[in-house]
Scaffold this motif. Sequence first.
Motif, PDB file in Angstrom:
ATOM      1  N   GLY A 182       0.736  -1.122  -0.209  1.00  0.00           N
ATOM      2  CA  GLY A 182      -0.087   0.050   0.010  1.00  0.00           C
ATOM      3  C   GLY A 182       0.841   1.327  -0.114  1.00  0.00           C
ATOM      4  N   SER A 183       0.284   2.206  -0.305  1.00  0.00           N
ATOM      5  CA  SER A 183       1.077   3.809  -0.353  1.00  0.00           C
ATOM      6  C   SER A 183       0.363   4.842   0.243  1.00  0.00           C
ATOM      7  N   GLY A 184      -0.870   4.554   0.784  1.00  0.00           N
ATOM      8  CA  GLY A 184      -1.799   5.543   1.493  1.00  0.00           C
ATOM      9  C   GLY A 184      -1.179   5.964   3.035  1.00  0.00           C
ATOM     10  N   ALA A 185      -2.190   6.517   3.524  1.00  0.00           N
ATOM     11  CA  ALA A 185      -1.902   7.103   4.926  1.00  0.00           C
ATOM     12  C   ALA A 185      -1.278   5.715   5.849  1.00  0.00           C
ATOM     13  N   THR A 186      -2.121   4.863   5.980  1.00  0.00           N
ATOM     14  CA  THR A 186      -1.661   3.915   6.642  1.00  0.00           C
ATOM     15  C   THR A 186      -0.362   3.254   6.603  1.00  0.00           C
ATOM     16  N   ALA A 187      -0.120   2.940   5.301  1.00  0.00           N
ATOM     17  CA  ALA A 187       1.375   2.538   4.931  1.00  0.00           C
ATOM     18  C   ALA A 187       2.389   3.568   5.389  1.00  0.00           C
ATOM     19  N   VAL A 188       2.302   4.881   5.003  1.00  0.00           N
ATOM     20  CA  VAL A 188       3.205   5.856   5.107  1.00  0.00           C
ATOM     21  C   VAL A 188       3.349   6.251   6.809  1.00  0.00           C
ATOM     22  N   THR A 189       2.334   5.661   7.669  1.00  0.00           N
ATOM     23  CA  THR A 189       2.405   5.779   9.085  1.00  0.00           C
ATOM     24  C   THR A 189       3.047   4.652   9.495  1.00  0.00           C
ATOM     25  N   LEU A 190       2.498   3.214   8.963  1.00  0.00           N
ATOM     26  CA  LEU A 190       3.306   1.942   9.518  1.00  0.00           C
ATOM     27  C   LEU A 190       4.875   1.834   9.270  1.00  0.00           C
ATOM     28  N   VAL A 191       4.938   2.120   8.137  1.00  0.00           N
ATOM     29  CA  VAL A 191       6.615   1.678   7.678  1.00  0.00           C
ATOM     30  C   VAL A 191       7.523   2.623   8.592  1.00  0.00           C
ATOM     31  N   PRO A 192       7.806   3.775   8.991  1.00  0.00           N
ATOM     32  CA  PRO A 192       8.428   4.366   9.916  1.00  0.00           C
ATOM     33  C   PRO A 192       8.220   3.797  11.374  1.00  0.00           C
ATOM     34  N   ALA A 193       7.046   3.545  11.860  1.00  0.00           N
ATOM     35  CA  ALA A 193       6.600   2.932  13.158  1.00  0.00           C
ATOM     36  C   ALA A 193       7.356   1.602  13.329  1.00  0.00           C
ATOM     37  N   LEU A 194       7.191   0.816  12.287  1.00  0.00           N
ATOM     38  CA  LEU A 194       7.696  -0.575  12.435  1.00  0.00           C
ATOM     39  C   LEU A 194       9.294  -0.420  12.696  1.00  0.00           C
ATOM     40  N   ALA A 195       9.741   0.275  11.740  1.00  0.00           N
ATOM     41  CA  ALA A 195      11.224   0.326  11.610  1.00  0.00           C
ATOM     42  C   ALA A 195      11.827   0.834  13.003  1.00  0.00           C
ATOM     43  N   ASP A 196      11.136   1.797  13.566  1.00  0.00           N
ATOM     44  CA  ASP A 196      11.643   2.318  14.557  1.00  0.00           C
ATOM     45  C   ASP A 196      11.311   1.436  15.882  1.00  0.00           C
ATOM     46  N   SER A 197      10.531   0.734  15.847  1.00  0.00           N
ATOM     47  CA  SER A 197      10.193  -0.240  16.964  1.00  0.00           C
ATOM     48  C   SER A 197      10.799  -1.673  16.895  1.00  0.00           C
ATOM     49  N   GLY A 198      11.601  -2.102  16.150  1.00  0.00           N
ATOM     50  CA  GLY A 198      12.381  -3.179  16.167  1.00  0.00           C
ATOM     51  C   GLY A 198      12.090  -4.115  14.913  1.00  0.00           C
ATOM     52  N   GLN A 206       4.224  -0.529  -3.409  1.00  0.00           N
ATOM     53  CA  GLN A 206       3.240   0.046  -3.749  1.00  0.00           C
ATOM     54  C   GLN A 206       2.994  -0.224  -5.249  1.00  0.00           C
ATOM     55  N   ARG A 207       1.745  -0.267  -5.824  1.00  0.00           N
ATOM     56  CA  ARG A 207       1.466  -0.330  -7.473  1.00  0.00           C
ATOM     57  C   ARG A 207       1.874   0.804  -7.934  1.00  0.00           C
ATOM     58  N   SER A 208       1.537   2.010  -7.286  1.00  0.00           N
ATOM     59  CA  SER A 208       1.629   3.182  -7.634  1.00  0.00           C
ATOM     60  C   SER A 208       1.930   4.365  -6.521  1.00  0.00           C
ATOM     61  N   PRO A 209       2.667   5.325  -6.593  1.00  0.00           N
ATOM     62  CA  PRO A 209       2.882   6.316  -5.381  1.00  0.00           C
ATOM     63  C   PRO A 209       2.023   7.258  -5.249  1.00  0.00           C
ATOM     64  N   THR A 210       2.141   7.787  -3.949  1.00  0.00           N
ATOM     65  CA  THR A 210       1.213   8.776  -3.399  1.00  0.00           C
ATOM     66  C   THR A 210       2.180   9.983  -3.226  1.00  0.00           C
ATOM     67  N   TYR A 211       1.543  11.173  -3.155  1.00  0.00           N
ATOM     68  CA  TYR A 211       2.228  12.537  -2.829  1.00  0.00           C
ATOM     69  C   TYR A 211       2.485  12.397  -1.251  1.00  0.00           C
ATOM     70  N   VAL A 212       3.711  12.628  -0.976  1.00  0.00           N
ATOM     71  CA  VAL A 212       3.814  12.542   0.714  1.00  0.00           C
ATOM     72  C   VAL A 212       4.457  13.711   0.940  1.00  0.00           C
TER      73      VAL A 212
END
Length: 494
Positions: A182-198, A206-212
């Motif tokens: 995914g590339s929406g708000a949930t994915a954009v939130t999850l990726v750094p949160a998962l990386a930061d927490s271990g 993503q199939r296609s990108p999203t503006y961030v």
Amino acid sequence: MTEEVDVVVVGAGISGISAAWHLQNRCPGKSFVILEGRDDLGGTWDLFRYPGIRSDSDMFTLGFRFKPWTSEKAIADGPSIMAYLRETVAEFGIDRHIRYGHRMVAADWSDADNRWTVHVERGGERVEISARYLMACSGYYDYDRGYSPEFAGAQDFEGPIIHPQHWPEDLDYTGKRVVVIGSGATAVTLVPALADSGAGHVTMLQRSPTYVGALPDVDPFTVRTNKTLPTGAAYVVNRWKSILFQSVQYQLSRRFPRFMRRTLMTMAQRRLPEGYDVARHFGPSYNPWDQRLCLAPNGDLFETIRTGRADVVTDTIERFDRTGITLSSGQHLDADIIVTATGLNLRLFGGAVISRNGEVIELSDTMAYKGMLLTGMPNLAFTIGYTNASWTLKADLVSEFFCRIINYMDEHSYIRMEPRHPGGGVDERPLLDFTPGYVLRALDHLPKAGSRAPWRLKQNYLLDLQLIRRGRVDDEALEFGQSAVTTTIPSSSL
């Protein structure tokens, strides 16, 4: 025995809390109950429990107009938002009106009685509540299940496949390879949160990108106003600064899409490694705000990519297999856990069946007046927030306007109100002028909007202040009735 109240409010999330406060403040003589199908308040903020869950609107506008958000942190996490909502309902005595575990499954309007009969499931039994007015504040998400497309070979994958809407509390992703689809708000939130927490490594597929876009979670402007102004005054200033910033950003995006695209791409490029393919991974084919722009507080997504703890892959899925995902390009993504941040399903009224005199009303046959009242549904308001700004801004306007209608009806001894369908004089338009997948999948089942006001809104809070907050209640598009006879209201202004 059927209980009788003046108003039934469905949902104890942001919209329902707003409705309750306005009813208490503007219609103090009206009795009301809030029906909440879940075991806690908060709606979206109680439902989603995935790592990093946070607001994607600033809290000075996601917060209520009547309840200042006093923290300097503009982008707040889920637990902080829940604490704010709990404090709000306790402070204003709204909690006394909430009935948890009460799910509205149907509502029927009777022309003979000029009342709604609300059918409620409560602990395995059915009860009825009769009400003069109904306020549907349950949002537009399907709270029971998210959108999960079928992936070939999913049954072969040996690890867990998780949708963020149903995040397991005991999931251990420490040191694991996680692929977030995914590339929406949930994915954009999850990726750094998962990386930061271990997590060992996180890939956003993503199939296609999203503006961030990147904004600080603590705004220096807010810090200054909170230090120099009293709490109430500082909140007003911070709130209006946020409203105007959102409005200007959106209008620039719509009028000068190339400029805004270049601005967002440059913002990303400056935060990513040198030589990174920004156009491929953060350059959508659509214009800014054709879909909602995602927010990365402090540029956390870009920082996570830059440090190598996460990466972005733009490709399509061929199939899942035992150890991960094979892509159409032939690349294989190894994974221990797959997260399908593939979106949500829309469902108005929490899936309840709405009828009139026992005849089911198809939502697609109705037209929305000012985005809050529906033809064929007397004495009913529903809340859908903005797609380009904070949900709460619109929720407060809806609650305020409906309370004005209730008071106007009392003053003129009316007992029924409903929008009159404009007929062929107004062309039909989609209710939501917005193109993400979860909206496109549901358009055929949603009410219609019209080609001009008041049947069409422009997703503009500043314009809505004039149309809704200062707009006339005695509008020719509304019909008010006494007893069984419907009469068009007089043309006098309030």
